[in-house]
Design an enzyme around this catalytic site. Structure first.
Site, PDB file in Angstrom:
ATOM      1  CG  ASP A 193    -120.105  -9.369 -35.280  1.00  0.00           C
ATOM      2  OD1 ASP A 193    -121.061  -9.941 -35.839  1.00  0.00           O
ATOM      3  OD2 ASP A 193    -119.309  -8.629 -35.897  1.00  0.00           O
ATOM      4  N   GLY A 194    -123.296 -10.509 -33.741  1.00  0.00           N
ATOM      5  CA  GLY A 194    -124.629  -9.938 -33.839  1.00  0.00           C
ATOM      6  C   GLY A 194    -124.767  -8.933 -34.964  1.00  0.00           C
ATOM      7  CG  HIS A 237    -119.739  -9.886 -39.688  1.00  0.00           C
ATOM      8  ND1 HIS A 237    -119.228  -9.042 -38.729  1.00  0.00           N
ATOM      9  CD2 HIS A 237    -118.963  -9.716 -40.798  1.00  0.00           C
ATOM     10  CE1 HIS A 237    -118.204  -8.378 -39.237  1.00  0.00           C
ATOM     11  NE2 HIS A 237    -118.017  -8.765 -40.487  1.00  0.00           N
ATOM     12  CG  HIS A 277    -114.540 -13.104 -49.883  1.00  0.00           C
ATOM     13  ND1 HIS A 277    -115.065 -11.838 -49.718  1.00  0.00           N
ATOM     14  CD2 HIS A 277    -113.875 -13.400 -48.740  1.00  0.00           C
ATOM     15  CE1 HIS A 277    -114.716 -11.382 -48.525  1.00  0.00           C
ATOM     16  NE2 HIS A 277    -114.006 -12.318 -47.905  1.00  0.00           N
ATOM     17  N   GLY A 310    -114.383  -6.664 -41.747  1.00  0.00           N
ATOM     18  CA  GLY A 310    -113.958  -7.446 -40.602  1.00  0.00           C
ATOM     19  C   GLY A 310    -114.716  -7.030 -39.360  1.00  0.00           C
ATOM     20  CG  HIS A 315    -111.083 -15.555 -40.829  1.00  0.00           C
ATOM     21  ND1 HIS A 315    -111.978 -15.872 -41.830  1.00  0.00           N
ATOM     22  CD2 HIS A 315    -110.565 -14.355 -41.179  1.00  0.00           C
ATOM     23  CE1 HIS A 315    -111.997 -14.921 -42.741  1.00  0.00           C
ATOM     24  NE2 HIS A 315    -111.142 -13.973 -42.355  1.00  0.00           N
ATOM     25  CG  ASP A 353    -113.221 -11.556 -40.826  1.00  0.00           C
ATOM     26  OD1 ASP A 353    -112.023 -11.412 -41.170  1.00  0.00           O
ATOM     27  OD2 ASP A 353    -114.172 -11.288 -41.579  1.00  0.00           O
ATOM     28  NE  ARG A 364    -138.222 -20.047 -58.927  1.00  0.00           N
ATOM     29  CZ  ARG A 364    -138.736 -18.852 -58.625  1.00  0.00           C
ATOM     30  NH1 ARG A 364    -137.920 -17.870 -58.241  1.00  0.00           N
ATOM     31  NH2 ARG A 364    -140.018 -18.629 -58.725  1.00  0.00           N
TER      32      ARG A 364
END
Length: 389
Positions: free
Chosen positions: A253-254, A256, A200, A314, A62, A279, A232
């Protein structure tokens, strides 16, 4: 052309070989063994330092862009530039990833990717092993950096057209299966042997489980732009964690995903079903500034890439840093990180007979790292593609 790598600590599929050697002949690995069995001659000999290790080349499933180029530029030159740029971070194979745009823009990108795959996939650059179609079949409420105006419902007939335009090179599709037409598209993808990746998406837990039963086998950038954990309804993220058959992409990447959530995810998902991705967008490897992603302005500062409204757009993550980060955040071993950066994507893409590990007969895709995870040398199908500075 033969290359001999010696004095090497080699991470094999099932063991670590100390003081070993690898003999590369042409595009493939000819021999792997202990140092005392190494041949004495080769066209090029790489004698490693004690602080260097030899790993299979990384596979990024990706990635939108790097070094100023993007898959959506719609040119063979852009794809070639990415393929030449990525060995700097140890990536030897990748899926150029499209994004939600006008049908005309997507078709132009697919045609360029097809054209490149027919003629320019040469040793010494990262292999384009297929295409990842991310969008436009996603949920507008979870658009993220996908331009909302171009989002459409999943459309099996339109996908068939695009699949042919790509030369049947589309290997992965990110979609929202809960949207109208989603189930039909998932079923078509399963029939064609294409990875159906939920992403998404606004799907509930049950909707996700229903999609998995139809053929969804992966989760796109786990946690990002999908229904999250709630007491729930544990949503698409929870279903992806709980279902043992699902592979989960992670952007480590710390930014996202927090280090703590990465650690939790790995405990729940396990080493064998986690795939490291970047990404990344075109600004990877470049300086801070304003860049483009799908016709939108992206502002890069430090390690973050964001749209004007603050949404993440990204990343600029490198694969060698993803490997370093997953070890730092979770305490997993380098062998575990290799599993997530090379073995798992190769198995999921059904190319493990050629890529993803170091073994005689496989493609000579190799990365040599130092003890700070910096890339010293990358070999792509038997040709040295990058030498560390």
């Amino acid at each position: 052309m033969t290359i001999l790598i010696k004095n090497a600590t080699i991470y094999l599929d099932d063991a670590t070989l100390e003081d070993g050697y690898i003999l590369i002949d042409g595009e493939t690995i000819k021999e792997v063994g202990p140092a005392h069995l190494a041949p004495h001659e080769a066209d090029e000999i790489l004698t490693l330092s004690p602080n260097e290790v030899v790993l299979p080349g990384f596979i990024d499933m990706h990635i939108h862009g790097a070094g100023g180029s993007d898959a959506m530029d719609g040119t063979v030159e852009a794809v070639a530039h990415m393929a030449a740029f990525l060995p700097k971070e140890g990536t030897t194979s990748f899926l150029p990833t499209t994004m939600t745009q006008s049908p005309e823009s997507i078709e132009q990108a697919l045609e360029a990717l097809h054209q490149y795959s027919q003629s320019d996939n040469v040793p010494g650059t990262a292999d384009v092993i297929g295409v990842h179609l991310e969008g436009p079949f996603v949920n507008p409420s979870k658009a993220g950096a996908q331009p909302v105006q171009y989002i459409i419902n999943p459309d099996a007939e339109l996908f068939k057209k695009w699949y042919e335009l790509s030369g049947q090179t589309i290997k992965q599709v990110t979609l929202a299966p809960e949207e109208p037409g989603g189930k039909e598209l998932v079923e078509l993808l399963k029939k064609e042997g294409i990875i159906s990746s939920i992403g998404h998406t606004g799907a509930t837990y049950q909707e996700t489980m229903d999609a998995i039963s139809l053929g969804v086998s992966q989760a796109t950038h786990l946690f990002n732009q999908m229904t999250g954990l709630h007491h729930r309804d544990i949503g698409a993220a929870g279903a992806s964690l709980m279902n043992e058959s699902i592979y989960a992409e992670l952007i480590v990447d710390g930014i996202h995903v927090s280090p703590e959530m990465v650690e939790l995810a790995l405990k729940l998902k396990g080493i064998d079903r986690t795939i490291l991705i970047t990404d990344a967008m075109r600004a990877k490897g470049l300086s801070d500034g304003k860049y483009d992603l799908g016709g939108q302005d992206v502002f890069v500062k430090g390690k973050e890439a964001r749209l004007e409204d603050g949404a993440l757009a990204g990343s600029i993550l490198k694969m060698n840093d993803a490997v370093k980060n997953i070890i730092t955040y979770t305490g997993c071993s380098l062998k575990d990180a290799v599993q997530m950066a090379a073995v798992n994507p190769a198995k999921q893409l059904n190319i493990y007979d050629k890529k993803g590990s170091i073994a005689a007969g496989k493609d000579a895709d190799i990365v040599i790292l130092d003890d700070d995870f910096q890339v010293r040398t990358t070999i792509c199908r038997g040709k040295i593609a990058y030498r560390g500075e």
